[in-house]
Write a protein that holds these residues in place. Structure first.
Motif, PDB file in Angstrom:
ATOM      1  N   UNK A 138       0.832  -1.201   0.000  1.00 45.33           N
ATOM      2  CA  UNK A 138       0.000   0.000   0.000  1.00 45.33           C
ATOM      3  C   UNK A 138       0.868   1.254   0.000  1.00 45.33           C
ATOM      4  N   UNK A 139       0.348   2.331  -0.612  1.00 45.30           N
ATOM      5  CA  UNK A 139       1.061   3.614  -0.567  1.00 45.30           C
ATOM      6  C   UNK A 139       0.881   4.209   0.832  1.00 45.30           C
ATOM      7  N   UNK A 140       1.689   5.221   1.126  1.00 47.01           N
ATOM      8  CA  UNK A 140       1.626   5.847   2.445  1.00 47.01           C
ATOM      9  C   UNK A 140       0.208   6.359   2.734  1.00 47.01           C
ATOM     10  N   UNK A 141      -0.401   6.973   1.702  1.00 47.57           N
ATOM     11  CA  UNK A 141      -1.760   7.497   1.881  1.00 47.57           C
ATOM     12  C   UNK A 141      -2.755   6.392   2.167  1.00 47.57           C
ATOM     13  N   UNK A 142      -2.614   5.272   1.449  1.00 44.38           N
ATOM     14  CA  UNK A 142      -3.539   4.162   1.665  1.00 44.38           C
ATOM     15  C   UNK A 142      -3.357   3.561   3.057  1.00 44.38           C
ATOM     16  N   UNK A 143      -2.095   3.494   3.495  1.00 47.72           N
ATOM     17  CA  UNK A 143      -1.841   2.964   4.843  1.00 47.72           C
ATOM     18  C   UNK A 143      -2.555   3.815   5.882  1.00 47.72           C
ATOM     19  N   UNK A 144      -2.483   5.142   5.696  1.00 45.66           N
ATOM     20  CA  UNK A 144      -3.109   6.009   6.696  1.00 45.66           C
ATOM     21  C   UNK A 144      -4.633   5.899   6.631  1.00 45.66           C
ATOM     22  N   UNK A 145      -5.158   5.588   5.438  1.00 41.08           N
ATOM     23  CA  UNK A 145      -6.598   5.324   5.348  1.00 41.08           C
ATOM     24  C   UNK A 145      -6.959   4.122   6.222  1.00 41.08           C
ATOM     25  N   UNK A 146      -6.107   3.094   6.161  1.00 35.19           N
ATOM     26  CA  UNK A 146      -6.347   1.925   7.014  1.00 35.19           C
ATOM     27  C   UNK A 146      -6.304   2.338   8.479  1.00 35.19           C
ATOM     28  N   UNK A 147      -5.317   3.195   8.802  1.00 36.29           N
ATOM     29  CA  UNK A 147      -5.194   3.683  10.174  1.00 36.29           C
ATOM     30  C   UNK A 147      -6.475   4.380  10.629  1.00 36.29           C
ATOM     31  N   UNK A 148      -7.065   5.183   9.742  1.00 36.89           N
ATOM     32  CA  UNK A 148      -8.314   5.884  10.073  1.00 36.89           C
ATOM     33  C   UNK A 148      -9.446   4.875  10.244  1.00 36.89           C
ATOM     34  N   UNK A 149      -9.526   3.924   9.301  1.00 38.31           N
ATOM     35  CA  UNK A 149     -10.580   2.904   9.383  1.00 38.31           C
ATOM     36  C   UNK A 149     -10.466   2.123  10.681  1.00 38.31           C
ATOM     37  N   UNK A 150      -9.226   1.793  11.061  1.00 38.90           N
ATOM     38  CA  UNK A 150      -9.011   1.006  12.276  1.00 38.90           C
ATOM     39  C   UNK A 150      -9.508   1.755  13.507  1.00 38.90           C
ATOM     40  N   UNK A 151      -9.240   3.064  13.549  1.00 43.97           N
ATOM     41  CA  UNK A 151      -9.660   3.840  14.715  1.00 43.97           C
ATOM     42  C   UNK A 151     -11.183   3.967  14.782  1.00 43.97           C
ATOM     43  N   UNK A 152     -11.808   4.269  13.652  1.00 40.58           N
ATOM     44  CA  UNK A 152     -13.266   4.433  13.639  1.00 40.58           C
ATOM     45  C   UNK A 152     -13.991   3.110  13.887  1.00 40.58           C
ATOM     46  N   UNK A 153     -13.404   2.008  13.384  1.00 41.71           N
ATOM     47  CA  UNK A 153     -14.081   0.712  13.482  1.00 41.71           C
ATOM     48  C   UNK A 153     -14.258   0.265  14.924  1.00 41.71           C
ATOM     49  N   UNK A 154     -13.476   0.848  15.837  1.00 44.45           N
ATOM     50  CA  UNK A 154     -13.599   0.461  17.243  1.00 44.45           C
ATOM     51  C   UNK A 154     -14.845   1.081  17.876  1.00 44.45           C
ATOM     52  N   UNK A 155     -15.517   1.986  17.145  1.00 48.74           N
ATOM     53  CA  UNK A 155     -16.600   2.795  17.705  1.00 48.74           C
ATOM     54  C   UNK A 155     -16.200   3.335  19.075  1.00 48.74           C
ATOM     55  N   UNK A 156     -15.098   4.062  19.106  1.00 50.16           N
ATOM     56  CA  UNK A 156     -14.576   4.501  20.407  1.00 50.16           C
ATOM     57  C   UNK A 156     -15.392   5.673  20.968  1.00 50.16           C
ATOM     58  N   UNK A 157     -15.169   5.941  22.232  1.00 42.89           N
ATOM     59  CA  UNK A 157     -15.802   7.110  22.835  1.00 42.89           C
ATOM     60  C   UNK A 157     -15.169   8.374  22.302  1.00 42.89           C
ATOM     61  N   UNK A 158     -13.905   8.228  21.907  1.00 41.01           N
ATOM     62  CA  UNK A 158     -13.168   9.404  21.482  1.00 41.01           C
ATOM     63  C   UNK A 158     -12.132   9.029  20.451  1.00 41.01           C
ATOM     64  N   UNK A 159     -11.859   9.979  19.566  1.00 37.56           N
ATOM     65  CA  UNK A 159     -10.881   9.756  18.512  1.00 37.56           C
ATOM     66  C   UNK A 159      -9.661  10.635  18.792  1.00 37.56           C
ATOM     67  N   UNK A 160      -8.491  10.037  18.733  1.00 36.76           N
ATOM     68  CA  UNK A 160      -7.266  10.797  18.962  1.00 36.76           C
ATOM     69  C   UNK A 160      -6.406  10.724  17.720  1.00 36.76           C
TER      70      UNK A 160
END
Lengths: 267, 341
Positions: A138-160
Motif C-alpha cells: 500500500x502507498x503511504x496514503x492508503x496505509x493512513x486510510x487503514x489507520x483511520x478505518x481502524x480507529x473508527x471501526x472500534x466505535x470509540x468514545x473518542x478519537x485521537x
C-alpha cells in the motif's frame, strides 16, 4: 451539552539529573461530546505529549483526565488512535489489521458481523478494492486510510489523531482530510487532533486550541471555528472569515506562543 | 486504485515516449549484456572454481602417500560413491527377495498347519549408506525439534522480560560454548539410567545423539528469538496497548510474527550447528548414521577407507547446504518480510 472530556491541570515532567524537566504544565481543556478539537503549536511544544497521555500511552505526572465521567488510567480501545506513522502490522492484510481491533471490542458480535464492521469502515475510507493487501503493497496514503478505518471501526468514545497526515505529500493530505471529514461526519465522534498545519486545523475542527511553547507548555488561546458542516474546501477558501481565522492562528504561532515563557522570565 | 496512484504513473510515460523512440532498444541491448554478464558471474565463476578445485585435488592426491596407498582423487571418490549407491539397491533387492521368500514360506506353513501362527521375522541386513543418511536426518530433526521447542518459548520469555533475561543469561553464556563431546557422555549416562521402557520407541544411541544435538543447537535460536522479541517496534506494542490485547493474543498475534525473521535466522543457524554436532555425537554414541559410518570406515582401515570417508564428507556438506536452503524456503513462506535477513 455538558463536558465529555476534561483535562484538568494536566502536567508532564521527566526526571533529569538537574531536577524535573517540565514539558507540559497545568494544561486545562474541556471538550463537548461530538466536538472536533484541533490542538496546534510549534513542533516539540508538547502537544503530542498531551495526546499520548490522553491515549494512555504516556504516564500522567500531575492532574488528570476524565472521559465520559471516568478518570483515565490506562490505554484502551475506548479511544481510537490514529498515529502519525500508520503503525499497521505488516504481517496482516489491511482487513486483518482493522479486524484485530474489531474482534477485541465487539467480542460479543458474531464473526460475520465483525467482518462486516471491518469491511464497512475500509470501504468508507475508499479501500474497498485493496482491503486484502498487506501494508508493504500500500502507498503511504492508503496505509493512513487503514489507520483511520481502524480507529473508527472500534466505535470509540473518542478519537485521537496525532498529526495523522504529517508524513504525506500535500495532495494526498488534502485528499485524506476529506476522507477523515466524511467518516467523521457519519459518526460525529468526539475528536482531538494534534497538528501543526493551520489550514488543516481550520478545515477540520470546531475549535482550535493553541498551545504555548515548552517547557511548561499550556493552553495559550482558543479559537472557535463556526463554518457550517458538511464543509467544502472550495467554499471555505472563498470565505473571508477563513483568512481571518488563519491570520489569527498564524499570528499566535509567530508572536504569542512565546508569551508564557517571556512572562515567566520577567517574573 | 486511488487517485494518487493514477496521477503519478500515467503522465511521465505519455511525455517521454514520443521524444526518445530509440531509447527502448538500447535499453534492451544493455539488459541483454547485463543479463549475460550476471549469468557468467553466477554460473560460470563457481564452475571454474570447482574445476580448479578438482584439478588441484587430483594433483595433490597423486603425490601424497599415506600408509595404505595414495590419497584418492576425485574420480576414486566418485567411484566409491557409485559403489555405495549400488550397494544400497543391491541390499534393497536382497531384502525384497527375502520378504518374498518369507511370504511364500508363511503361506505354505499356514496351509499345512492351520490354526498356528507364523513367527514375525524381520530382515536383518546391515544398514546401507543411504539408510545411514536417513538415520542421521531423523536424528538431527528430532534433536532440532526438541531444541527449538525449548529455545523458542524460552527466547520469547527472555525477550519480553528483562528480569527473565538476566536470570537466564549466565546459563546461556556458560553452556553455549560447551562442545557436544562434553555433553554426550552425560547425556548417554542419563539416557541409559532413565530411559528403560519395556517397548522402547527409540534406540538409546538415537536418543542420546538427538538430545546432544538439541543441547548444542538450541542456543542460536534462543539468543536470536530473545533479540527479535526485545527489538520489536514500539509502535506495534502501542497498537497492542491501545487495543488492550491479552498476554497470549499480544504474544501470538504481534510479538511472534514481528520476531519471526529473527527466529528463523536463529533456527537456520541452529540446524547448521545441529548437523555439525550430530556427526560427532553419532561417532561416540554409535548411532547408526553418517557419523558411525565415518568411524566404522576409519576402523576398517581398508584401501577404500579414505575414499569412503570423503564420500561421507561431501554428503554431509551437501545435506547441510540443502538443510540451510530448506530453512530459508520455510522462512520466506512464513515471515512477513520474505526472508530478507
Amino acid at each position: 451539552m455538558s463536558d465529555y472530556v476534561e483535562l484538568f491541570n494536566l502536567t508532564k515532567t521527566y526526571p533529569t539529573p538537574k531536577g524535573a524537566a517540565v514539558i507540559v504544565q497545568d494544561f486545562n481543556l474541556r471538550i463537548k461530546k461530538g466536538e472536533f478539537v484541533a490542538l496546534i503549536g510549534h513542533s516539540g511544544c508538547g502537544k503530542s505529549t498531551v495526546l499520548s497521555m490522553l491515549a494512555g500511552l504516556n504516564d500522567i505526572s500531575g492532574g488528570g483526565i476524565i472521559l465520559a465521567g471516568k478518570e483515565l488510567s490506562d490505554a484502551g480501545p475506548d479511544r481510537g488512535v490514529v498515529f502519525q506513522s500508520p503503525c499497521l502490522l505488516p504481517w496482516m492484510t489491511a482487513f486483518e489489521n482493522v479486524l484485530l481491533g474489531v474482534n477485541q471490542v465487539f467480542f460479543t458480535a458474531s464473526k460475520t458481523e465483525r467482518r462486516q464492521i471491518a469491511e464497512y469502515y475500509l470501504t468508507v475510507v475508499g479501500l474497498g478494492d485493496a482491503m486484502h493487501k498487506r501494508p508493504p503493497e500500500l502507498s503511504q496514503g492508503m496505509k493512513q486510510r487503514v489507520g483511520i478505518a481502524r480507529a473508527f471501526a472500534l466505535s470509540p468514545k473518542m478519537l485521537l489523531l496525532d498529526e495523522p497526515f504529517g508524513m504525506l505529500d500535500t495532495l494526498t493530505r488534502i485528499e485524506l482530510q476529506q476522507v477523515l471529514l466524511d467518516v467523521w461526519q457519519r459518526t460525529k465522534l468526539t475528536a482531538l487532533m494534534v497538528t501543526h498545519d493551520v489550514d488543516e486545523a481550520i478545515f477540520l475542527a470546531d475549535r482550535v486550541v493553541m498551545m504555548t511553547n515548552g517547557p511548561a507548555a499550556g493552553v495559550g488561546d482558543t479559537l472557535p471555528i463556526s463554518f457550517p458542516r458538511p464543509r467544502n474546501r472550495a467554499a471555505l477558501l472563498e470565505n473571508t472569515e477563513y483568512y481571518r481565522c488563519r491570520e489569527y492562528l498564524i499570528t499566535f504561532l509567530e508572536e504569542r506562543a512565546h508569551r508564557k515563557t517571556s512572562l515567566a522570565k520577567a517574573a | 486504485m486511488t487517485h494518487e496512484a493514477v496521477n503519478t504513473t500515467v503522465q511521465p510515460v505519455a511525455e517521454s515516449a514520443p521524444v526518445v523512440p530509440q531509447k527502448p532498444r538500447k535499453h534492451a541491448e544493455l539488459r541483454m549484456t547485463d543479463a549475460l554478464r550476471r549469468l557468467l558471474s553466477n554460473m560460470g565463476a563457481p564452475l571454474v572454481s570447482f574445476a580448479i578445485f578438482l584439478f588441484a585435488w587430483s594433483q595433490i592426491a597423486e603425490h601424497v602417500k599415506v600408509n595404505f596407498g595414495s590419497i584418492p582423487g576425485p574420480l576414486a571418490v566418485w567411484h566409491q560413491g557409485v559403489i555405495l549407491w549400488d550397494e544400497h539397491w543391491a541390499e534393497r533387492a536382497k531384502e525384497a527377495e527375502f520378504y518374498k521368500d518369507l511370504a511364500k514360506h508363511r503361506a505354505e506353513f499356514l496351509a499345512t498347519h492351520p490354526g498356528q501362527t507364523f513367527p514375525d521375522i524381520k530382515y536383518s541386513g546391515p544398514p546401507t549408506y543411504l539408510d545411514q543418511i536417513c538415520t542421521s536426518l531423523e536424528t538431527v530433526f528430532t534433536g532440532f525439534l526438541i531444541g527449538s521447542l525449548i529455545a523458542v518459548p524460552a527466547g520469547i520469555l527472555c525477550g519480553l522480560s528483562r528480569t527473565i533475561h538476566n536470570a537466564f543469561n549466565p546459563f546461556i553464556q556458560i553452556f553455549k560454548p560447551v562442545s557436544p563431546l562434553a555433553w554426550l557422555p552425560i547425556v548417554m549416562i542419563l539416557v541409559s539410567a532413565l530411559y528403560n521402557p519395556p517397548h522402547p520407541w527409540f534406540e538409546k544411541a538415537f536418543l542420546s545423539s538427538a538430545i546432544t544435538v538439541a543441547m548444542c543447537s538450541l542456543w542460536p535460536t534462543l539468543i536470536n528469538t530473545a533479540l527479535g522479541v526485545a527489538s520489536i517496534d514500539k509502535d506495534y506494542l502501542n497498537v497492542a496497548r491501545v487495543l488492550k490485547l491479552g498476554w497470549w493474543k499480544k504474544t501470538w498475534r504481534i510479538v511472534l510474527p514481528s520476531a519471526l525473521p529473527y527466529i528463523f535466522t536463529g533456527l537456520r543457524l541452529s540446524l547448521g550447528v545441529g548437523w555439525m554436532v550430530l556427526i560427532a555425537a553419532e561417532m561416540l554414541a554409535q548411532n547408526p548414521g553418517l557419523g558411525k559410518f565415518v568411524w566404522d570406515m576409519f576402523q576398517n582401515g581398508s584401501s577404500d577407507t579414505l575414499a569412503q570417508i570423503m564420500v561421507a564428507v561431501f554428503t554431509i556438506g551437501i545435506i547441510g547446504f540443502a538443510l540451510d536452503r530448506l530453512m530459508l524456503l520455510l522462512q520466506r513462506l512464513v515471515s512477513y518480510d520474505g526472508g530478507k535477513i
